[in-house]
Write a protein that holds these residues in place. Sequence first.
Motif, PDB file in Angstrom:
ATOM      1  N   UNK B   2      26.536   4.495  33.516  1.00  0.00           N
ATOM      2  CA  UNK B   2      25.629   3.648  32.741  1.00  0.00           C
ATOM      3  C   UNK B   2      26.345   3.085  31.522  1.00  0.00           C
ATOM      4  N   UNK B   3      27.312   3.861  31.002  1.00  0.00           N
ATOM      5  CA  UNK B   3      28.076   3.364  29.850  1.00  0.00           C
ATOM      6  C   UNK B   3      28.863   2.127  30.243  1.00  0.00           C
ATOM      7  N   UNK B   9      27.940  -5.304  30.321  1.00  0.00           N
ATOM      8  CA  UNK B   9      26.854  -6.203  29.950  1.00  0.00           C
ATOM      9  C   UNK B   9      27.144  -6.877  28.605  1.00  0.00           C
ATOM     10  N   UNK B  10      27.534  -6.040  27.646  1.00  0.00           N
ATOM     11  CA  UNK B  10      27.827  -6.589  26.315  1.00  0.00           C
ATOM     12  C   UNK B  10      29.028  -7.526  26.397  1.00  0.00           C
ATOM     13  N   UNK B 598      26.479   6.058  19.358  1.00  0.00           N
ATOM     14  CA  UNK B 598      27.643   5.739  20.187  1.00  0.00           C
ATOM     15  C   UNK B 598      28.867   6.459  19.623  1.00  0.00           C
ATOM     16  N   UNK B 602      33.358   5.058  22.725  1.00  0.00           N
ATOM     17  CA  UNK B 602      32.537   3.963  23.231  1.00  0.00           C
ATOM     18  C   UNK B 602      32.930   2.661  22.539  1.00  0.00           C
TER      19      UNK B 602
END
Lengths: 292, 698
Positions: B2-3, B9-10, B598, B602
């Motif tokens: 998911x990370x 996505x970002x 975070x 990350x």
Amino acid sequence: MSCIFTTHCDHTPDNCTGDFYSCLTYISIIKHLNNSENIKEVPVTQNLAQKSPHKIVTISNVNKEYNLGKVIVPALININLSFDAGDFISIAGPSGSGKTTLLNLIGCVDTATSGQVIIDGHDTMTLRERQLTDLRLNTIGFIFQSFNLMSVLNVFENVEFPLLLQQKLSLSDRRNRVKELLEKVGLDKHVKHRPSELSGGQRQRVAIARALVTRPKIILADEPTANLDSKTGETIIDLMREMNRLEKTTFIFSTHDAKVMSHANSVVKLADGQIVAPDHQIVTNNDHRPDE
Amino acid sequence: MSTIIVLSQIAVRNLFSNFLNIVIGLIILIGTLLFVVGGSVLNSIDSAMSRSITGSVAGNIQVYSDKSKDELALFGNWTTPDLTVISDFSKIKGALQSVDNVKAVIPMGVDGASVTYGNTLDQTLEKLRSSENSRLKGDSSKDLADQIESLKSHVRQIVSIIQNDYKKLTVMSSKQAVDIESERDLARAASPTFWSRFDSDPLGSLEFLENKISSLVPDADMIFLPYIGTDLDSFQKSFDRMEIVDGQMVLEGHRGILLSKYQYENQFKLKIAYRLDKINEALTEEGKKITQDPDLQLMIKQNRTQTREIILQLDPLKAQKMVNLLQDYLKSNDTETAKLLSEFFDTNDQDFSDRYKFFYSEMAPLVDLYRLKPGDTITIKAFTKSGFVQSVNLKIYGTFQFKGLEKSGLAGGVSLMDLMSFRDLYGYVTPEKIAEAKQLEQEVGVNFVDREKAESELFGGYSSVSNVKQETINDQKELGDAKANSINQSLISRQYSKDEIEKGVVLNAAIILKDPTRIGQTMKDIGDISKKNGLNLRVVTWQKAAGQIGQFVFVAKAALYFAVFIIFIVALVIINNAVMMATLQRIREIGTMRAIGAQRTFVLALVLIETIFLGLVFGSMGMLLGAIVVKWLGIKGIGAFNEFLYFFFSGPRLYVTLELGSLIGAFIIICVVTSISALYPAIIATRVSPLQAMQTEE
């Protein structure tokens, strides 16, 4: 005599359940609290500390100094405080009084120069950076004055973000959790919107949903209404109050707005880094001095 | 997992959200584009050059004696390398052809010699002499008589020109400066009495002219002629880049020379015509202007002043034709050939092309454009290995060029001759030379004398006639002119068997491979075979063997790679700065992430992935664009607008081909550059405190 939480409760100390959220009359309490005129006296949690079985935040003999070159500026001086789980607490005081510093210490984003800060049973002074981050992720939710949403993510993704960091929930659980929260804050029709497409109030609702999504024990809000007009600010505080009720989350927010402050079930007043009001017993709305 | 989802996505969302990202992206795009196009051009140049060099002389591999002092340099390093001979090529050929990947082994020898040819008067007198000889033998045809008359008047024309020169010289300088004897000889040669008596003693008159007058004509020349001696038949079969331009291929097994077209044009062509060609090329192909180019102006000046080479070639009849032509063309009443020529060659940007055409269509037929033509015989004089001069008469069969190298002085200046003549010039005795010498010995009554003993033999008073020794190195023999000529004649027509050609001395050998990509392994195999059979061979790649040309390719590649490296560094610094600025702009965002929970890793991954993603997206765009440009260049070709580029492109246009290597290289470089340039900003980003999230300014 009333119950241990509030004078507005019909319970007596003897038949009080000891749990704020299970207090039979908390709804009426909130109604009373929402109407600041009804607030006659608010118990200072410090005083109640001994009585409460579960302290979510305990701060003892905390000092915080900022080293500005040659000058050492004390930001907090000998602070002793504790909050119960489920509290809805306002930290009040003029600019520079130490509100934000206190919130930063509770939020584990800063460390005290001396003293002890215990969050949900963890002595933050002894934790490493990684552990502090985990504590923030799992125990604390943040609501910022400037909302601090990620501009490239839409409403849904912003709220989902902490869950992705947590990596605890499955995709469907995650979706459901986010949806449910967005419904609660009234933004279920705006899931695909980017923050830039929302009003200030809507953005802060997203921030509240984001703060709540991991079901943290504490939510810290630094001047959550400062960037909003008074009417919107009011609704945001109402929402926080409601969430506090529904999710049983401890809310600690700083403000220098008397009206906002009046919603709290207890107020910690700070001035020049120290807790004011004699023996911090009772801080009423009337005692509140406006900011300089 | 998911990370990674949220990071990607970002990264995707941030791609076009920030002006700085667009800047970084464009740098990456341009960088990749340059790399793909530059890399493809470089590879294409490399393979074009390797094709033309391996296909011209070098082959894929060259072998030569391991005992050689110098390194082999096929195209010359200005001097011929000192190589130790391989005494029997057939042995080497046998051994090397047993190696799996070897397709052909071609014997070679690199050397150089000087060629002198007589001046215009010499050449005219030679023609006159052979005509007179025919007449003396009884030919009384009218054609021959006309020819003799024409040649005679040409000689008189030349003599009068030289006499005029001498008169001018006398006016300009003091009497003593001019050789009185020469003046007297000239006067005699120009006198009507001399010519009226000519027919009564043609050979005596010719001798006088040859001995006394020829040396006064200043246009003789000596040319250095680098050449490669080889088995011409197998050479032509193995080297596809060689093509005959004028004349024909040397007959199978025959002696003969093929002049390089480049040298033929440069050194054997009428200088004026050569300069006109150069000017024409500069104007039409390089887009230069006479008014702006001092080199072209100089060439025009030379053409105006150096008309002598044309004038000397004209007999009175042709001279008159030339005058008529030029009077017509220039609308002039002048009657002096020199003045008219000078005026004609004084050209400018406007009239050049017309005059150039006129020169070739009308004027050139009156003169010999080349001093030597296919079919002529030249005398090549070379220093043998032992330092004596050896000379060989060789028939010029034609001219040739190596496709793609035709304009390069270094590579295009090498002529090809048969292996037998090469061996003679190099100083090695061929069996028939020994036979010849024996025959001469008997006829003339001389003996071969060991050089060490020469002194005592010659001056010691006591000569041992029986002390005859067969030499491997055969020094210059003093032969009677007539005898030598007849031997040379018989040599020219003789055909040699393959065996004769191959059993003998060579200096090096070119090896053509079946699969050139396996060159490394094959070189090793050849080395092993050489060791096993005691052949003592040095095995080198074509790049090494090519001498300076090989180094040119290397230097060019090094320069281009250096440029790529510099661009790489510059891109690194720019991208690093841009990512740094972008990161600093996002301090609050990063602080918020950190506050929310975070970890530092990350944030590190966030910056790295974003930049790499940016790199990949814009890099791919650059690669695609680059591929399109390369394809376009592949169809259209890049024109070589000067000789330098012509050499690198191995032809007039370079057709760039897209190679997977360039794309893979570009991909790797994008990943490396973006990761490296993002690393520092990413580390800085991890140090952003969650406190930054609490800052309220907006």
